[in-house]
Design an enzyme around this catalytic site. Structure first.
Site, PDB file in Angstrom:
ATOM      1  CB  SER A  32      44.207  45.157  40.063  1.00  0.00           C
ATOM      2  OG  SER A  32      45.231  44.058  39.850  1.00  0.00           O
TER       3      SER A  32
ATOM      4  CE1 TYR B  20      40.373  41.249  38.412  1.00  0.00           C
ATOM      5  CE2 TYR B  20      42.856  41.633  38.039  1.00  0.00           C
ATOM      6  CZ  TYR B  20      41.525  41.576  38.997  1.00  0.00           C
ATOM      7  OH  TYR B  20      41.761  42.341  40.270  1.00  0.00           O
TER       8      TYR B  20
ATOM      9  CD  GLU C  22      46.682  40.720  35.631  1.00  0.00           C
ATOM     10  OE1 GLU C  22      47.773  40.478  36.441  1.00  0.00           O
ATOM     11  OE2 GLU C  22      46.721  40.167  34.365  1.00  0.00           O
TER      12      GLU C  22
HETATM   13  P1  NAP Z   1      38.200  37.539  46.411  1.00  0.00           P
HETATM   14  O1  NAP Z   1      38.554  36.873  47.389  1.00  0.00           O
HETATM   15  O2  NAP Z   1      38.005  36.844  44.927  1.00  0.00           O
HETATM   16  O3  NAP Z   1      36.776  38.348  46.650  1.00  0.00           O
HETATM   17  C1  NAP Z   1      36.127  38.675  45.475  1.00  0.00           C
HETATM   18  C2  NAP Z   1      34.627  39.262  45.971  1.00  0.00           C
HETATM   19  O4  NAP Z   1      33.916  39.809  45.029  1.00  0.00           O
HETATM   20  C3  NAP Z   1      33.939  38.107  46.716  1.00  0.00           C
HETATM   21  O5  NAP Z   1      33.300  38.586  47.895  1.00  0.00           O
HETATM   22  C4  NAP Z   1      32.482  37.905  45.613  1.00  0.00           C
HETATM   23  O6  NAP Z   1      31.395  37.457  46.399  1.00  0.00           O
HETATM   24  C5  NAP Z   1      32.413  39.285  45.207  1.00  0.00           C
HETATM   25  N1  NAP Z   1      31.761  39.167  43.967  1.00  0.00           N
HETATM   26  C6  NAP Z   1      31.936  38.620  42.803  1.00  0.00           C
HETATM   27  N2  NAP Z   1      30.926  38.859  41.883  1.00  0.00           N
HETATM   28  C7  NAP Z   1      30.057  39.862  42.451  1.00  0.00           C
HETATM   29  C8  NAP Z   1      29.074  40.508  42.133  1.00  0.00           C
HETATM   30  N3  NAP Z   1      28.466  40.416  40.777  1.00  0.00           N
HETATM   31  N4  NAP Z   1      28.261  41.352  43.027  1.00  0.00           N
HETATM   32  C9  NAP Z   1      28.826  41.513  44.201  1.00  0.00           C
HETATM   33  N5  NAP Z   1      30.074  40.958  44.731  1.00  0.00           N
HETATM   34  C10 NAP Z   1      30.552  40.192  43.741  1.00  0.00           C
HETATM   35  O7  NAP Z   1      39.245  38.984  45.893  1.00  0.00           O
HETATM   36  P2  NAP Z   1      40.325  39.645  47.174  1.00  0.00           P
HETATM   37  O8  NAP Z   1      41.472  39.015  46.953  1.00  0.00           O
HETATM   38  O9  NAP Z   1      39.474  39.802  48.293  1.00  0.00           O
HETATM   39  O10 NAP Z   1      39.965  40.898  46.069  1.00  0.00           O
HETATM   40  C11 NAP Z   1      39.339  42.109  46.520  1.00  0.00           C
HETATM   41  C12 NAP Z   1      39.170  43.320  45.565  1.00  0.00           C
HETATM   42  O11 NAP Z   1      40.532  43.735  45.188  1.00  0.00           O
HETATM   43  C13 NAP Z   1      38.622  42.605  44.115  1.00  0.00           C
HETATM   44  O12 NAP Z   1      38.185  43.649  43.332  1.00  0.00           O
HETATM   45  C14 NAP Z   1      40.056  42.459  43.421  1.00  0.00           C
HETATM   46  O13 NAP Z   1      39.955  42.296  41.944  1.00  0.00           O
HETATM   47  C15 NAP Z   1      41.045  43.549  43.885  1.00  0.00           C
HETATM   48  N6  NAP Z   1      42.423  43.105  43.822  1.00  0.00           N
HETATM   49  C16 NAP Z   1      42.792  42.113  44.688  1.00  0.00           C
HETATM   50  C17 NAP Z   1      44.244  41.828  44.641  1.00  0.00           C
HETATM   51  C18 NAP Z   1      44.662  40.782  45.415  1.00  0.00           C
HETATM   52  O14 NAP Z   1      46.070  40.646  45.318  1.00  0.00           O
HETATM   53  N7  NAP Z   1      44.066  39.957  46.285  1.00  0.00           N
HETATM   54  C19 NAP Z   1      45.093  42.972  44.296  1.00  0.00           C
HETATM   55  C20 NAP Z   1      44.565  43.917  43.474  1.00  0.00           C
HETATM   56  C21 NAP Z   1      43.212  44.079  43.655  1.00  0.00           C
HETATM   57  P3  NAP Z   1      30.855  35.936  45.931  1.00  0.00           P
HETATM   58  O15 NAP Z   1      31.176  35.003  47.421  1.00  0.00           O
HETATM   59  O16 NAP Z   1      29.614  36.119  45.751  1.00  0.00           O
HETATM   60  O17 NAP Z   1      31.465  35.075  45.000  1.00  0.00           O
HETATM   61  O1  F7E Z   2      48.954  34.161  39.499  1.00  0.00           O
HETATM   62  C1  F7E Z   2      51.709  32.059  37.583  1.00  0.00           C
HETATM   63  C2  F7E Z   2      50.550  32.923  36.972  1.00  0.00           C
HETATM   64  O2  F7E Z   2      46.518  33.669  39.970  1.00  0.00           O
HETATM   65  C3  F7E Z   2      50.448  34.597  39.889  1.00  0.00           C
HETATM   66  C4  F7E Z   2      44.580  38.339  41.575  1.00  0.00           C
HETATM   67  O3  F7E Z   2      44.478  38.830  42.913  1.00  0.00           O
HETATM   68  O4  F7E Z   2      46.697  39.218  41.673  1.00  0.00           O
HETATM   69  C5  F7E Z   2      46.143  38.296  41.293  1.00  0.00           C
HETATM   70  O5  F7E Z   2      46.224  38.151  40.018  1.00  0.00           O
HETATM   71  C6  F7E Z   2      51.249  34.190  38.685  1.00  0.00           C
HETATM   72  C7  F7E Z   2      50.874  34.364  37.450  1.00  0.00           C
HETATM   73  O6  F7E Z   2      47.733  36.092  40.566  1.00  0.00           O
HETATM   74  C8  F7E Z   2      50.237  28.931  38.359  1.00  0.00           C
HETATM   75  O7  F7E Z   2      50.664  32.584  35.469  1.00  0.00           O
HETATM   76  C9  F7E Z   2      51.998  29.815  37.818  1.00  0.00           C
HETATM   77  O8  F7E Z   2      51.932  34.885  36.574  1.00  0.00           O
HETATM   78  O9  F7E Z   2      48.107  33.931  41.860  1.00  0.00           O
HETATM   79  P1  F7E Z   2      47.844  34.370  40.376  1.00  0.00           P
HETATM   80  P2  F7E Z   2      47.566  37.061  39.749  1.00  0.00           P
HETATM   81  O10 F7E Z   2      47.232  36.715  38.229  1.00  0.00           O
HETATM   82  O11 F7E Z   2      48.758  37.907  39.771  1.00  0.00           O
HETATM   83  C10 F7E Z   2      46.162  40.700  41.202  1.00  0.00           C
HETATM   84  C11 F7E Z   2      47.243  41.791  41.495  1.00  0.00           C
HETATM   85  C12 F7E Z   2      44.901  40.958  40.903  1.00  0.00           C
HETATM   86  O12 F7E Z   2      44.308  41.987  41.009  1.00  0.00           O
HETATM   87  C13 F7E Z   2      44.067  39.653  40.741  1.00  0.00           C
HETATM   88  O13 F7E Z   2      42.873  39.893  41.313  1.00  0.00           O
HETATM   89  O14 F7E Z   2      51.418  32.681  39.040  1.00  0.00           O
HETATM   90  N1  F7E Z   2      51.206  30.757  37.946  1.00  0.00           N
HETATM   91  N2  F7E Z   2      51.122  28.514  37.717  1.00  0.00           N
HETATM   92  C14 F7E Z   2      50.189  30.319  38.506  1.00  0.00           C
HETATM   93  N3  F7E Z   2      48.792  30.829  38.906  1.00  0.00           N
HETATM   94  C15 F7E Z   2      47.717  30.005  39.455  1.00  0.00           C
HETATM   95  N4  F7E Z   2      46.770  30.766  39.641  1.00  0.00           N
HETATM   96  N5  F7E Z   2      47.859  28.901  39.162  1.00  0.00           N
HETATM   97  C16 F7E Z   2      48.884  28.177  38.980  1.00  0.00           C
HETATM   98  O15 F7E Z   2      48.895  26.836  38.538  1.00  0.00           O
END
Ligand code: NAP
Ligand code: F7E
Length: 328
Positions: A127, A151, A129
């Site tokens: 990520s 995270y 992050e």
């Molecule tokens: P998401 O919608 O939050 O899905 C997370 C998945 O992980 C869910 O299916 C959840 O299943 C599963 N999980 C949680 N705890 C687990 C455990 N102990 N064992 C097995 N599975 C478990 O995330 P996403 O947006 O699809 O992202 C997919 C991956 O990419 C994640 O690793 C996330 O950190 C990473 N990522 C996401 C982004 C983004 O912007 N979306 C960017 C960079 C990296 P349950 O239904 O059981 O909770």
């Molecule tokens: O926040 C700001 C918050 O929670 C984005 C995950 O998929 O991307 C995701 O992480 C920004 C932050 O995503 C609210 O402070 C303001 O600056 O949508 P977010 P994230 O933290 O960037 C990375 C790449 C991952 O890997 C993660 O799994 O938005 N923000 N106000 C807020 N964010 C939330 N959630 N809620 C608010 O009310």
């Protein structure tokens, strides 16, 4: 027919990736955790051809059993606690799942492969992050990692473990450093979906205001449907490697609000948004913008959906969903 095992099948990316792999003729297995996971129905409705296996990435024995049944050619480790804000509330569980969980899936992959490491390829969901307090603008594969959340720290562990398994055992283990990617399937706790749901409800007269945290943070937002393609491409390469997957553009939360409100005919949203200290983070990632050159050059990958189209797609989806919920 190739076989794939996906952890995190119930999540946003798990669903898009399943659809992609099924469309390519794969036999897809998905790991489901918990004795009564409420998202099973969603998975069965959306991708009925996926075969579900019980398991948890914190439980190595359950992974070994799942590998035995799935016999995968490709493993996509998407399972994680993925909500950054939550990771401060439950840092230890985040370390177990988002960090140690990666090591468990790598180890299950290695045990399954035995002496024939070439029989399976591994993808880790790293990520942006991990860049946290960014040391380069834009961020690329070589940028120093400086995570700012539990995270982010857990993802750094998983990222380096993936590299370590590649270097130690010669495993085909790749890591996609994906920047934020969104869609109508995004969880409502993330800022894009929180905004598009609220904007839909405000325009339908179902809600007056939305409470948010820091409006000045900037993110490189892309469409999840595009990003799962990059995951698959990584596992089709002769050599495993690490790739930044991003659009190369960045936008603030204020710009997100501009586009979303404008799409429902509201030009001035000042009285519809208020800032609530509950949504500020102990440490913020102020600016993310990725350099996807390597993915473009080596994988031939480019994003198709731009920022404004993405936001409008999500608002349209939420308008339809909220109307249906309100019985209109
Ligand atoms: P998401 O919608 O939050 O899905 C997370 C998945 O992980 C869910 O299916 C959840 O299943 C599963 N999980 C949680 N705890 C687990 C455990 N102990 N064992 C097995 N599975 C478990 O995330 P996403 O947006 O699809 O992202 C997919 C991956 O990419 C994640 O690793 C996330 O950190 C990473 N990522 C996401 C982004 C983004 O912007 N979306 C960017 C960079 C990296 P349950 O239904 O059981 O909770
Ligand atoms: O926040 C700001 C918050 O929670 C984005 C995950 O998929 O991307 C995701 O992480 C920004 C932050 O995503 C609210 O402070 C303001 O600056 O949508 P977010 P994230 O933290 O960037 C990375 C790449 C991952 O890997 C993660 O799994 O938005 N923000 N106000 C807020 N964010 C939330 N959630 N809620 C608010 O009310």
């Amino acid at each position: 027919m190739k076989r794939a095992l996906i952890t995190g099948i119930t999540g946003q990316d798990g669903l898009y990736l399943s659809e992609l792999l099924l469309s390519k003729g794969y036999e897809v297995y998905g790991l489901i955790r918990g004795q009564n996971n409420p998202k099973i129905d969603l998975v069965k409705r959306t991708v009925p051809d996926v075969k579900l296996l019980t398991g948890d990435i914190t439980d190595l024995a359950s992974l070994i059993r799942a590998f035995g049944v799935a016999q995968p050619d490709e493993v996509y480790n998407l399972g994680a606690i993925s909500f950054v804000a939550y990771s401060w509330e439950n840092a230890s569980i985040t370390a177990d799942v988002t960090g140690q969980g990666v090591l468990n899936v790598l180890e299950a992959t290695r045990l399954y492969a035995g002496d024939d490491l070439a029989k399976v390829r591994f993808y880790q969901a790293s990520s942006s992050e991990m860049f946290g307090k960014v040391q380069d603008v834009p961020q690329r594969e070589s940028t120093l990692l400086w995570p700012r959340s539990p995270y982010g720290v857990a993802k750094v562990f998983g990222h380096y473990m993936t590299i370590n398994y590649r270097e130690s055992y010669g495993m085909h283990a790749s890591s996609g450093i994906l920047f934020n990617h969104e869609s109508p399937r995004r969880g409502p706790e993330f800022v894009t979906r929180k905004v598009t749901q609220a904007v839909a409800r405000i325009s339908l007269g179902l809600q007056d205001q939305i409470a948010l945290g820091n409006l000045d943070a900037k993110r490189d937002w892309g469409f999840a449907g595009d990003y799962v393609e990059a995951m698959w491409l990584m596992l089709q390469q002769d050599e495993a490697d690490d790739y930044v997957v991003a659009t190369g553009e960045t936008h603030s939360i204020r710009e997100l609000l501009d586009v979303a409100f404008r799409h429902v005919g509201i030009d001035d949203w000042a009285d519809k948004v208020f800032q609530d200290p509950r949504f500020f983070r102990p440490a913020e990632v102020d600016l993310l913008i990725g350099d996807p050159s390597k993915a473009r050059e080596k994988l031939g990958w480019t994003p198709k959906v731009g920022f404004e189209d993405l936001v409008r797609m999500m608002v349209d989806n939420d308008l339809a969903e909220q109307k249906q919920l309100a019985g209109r």
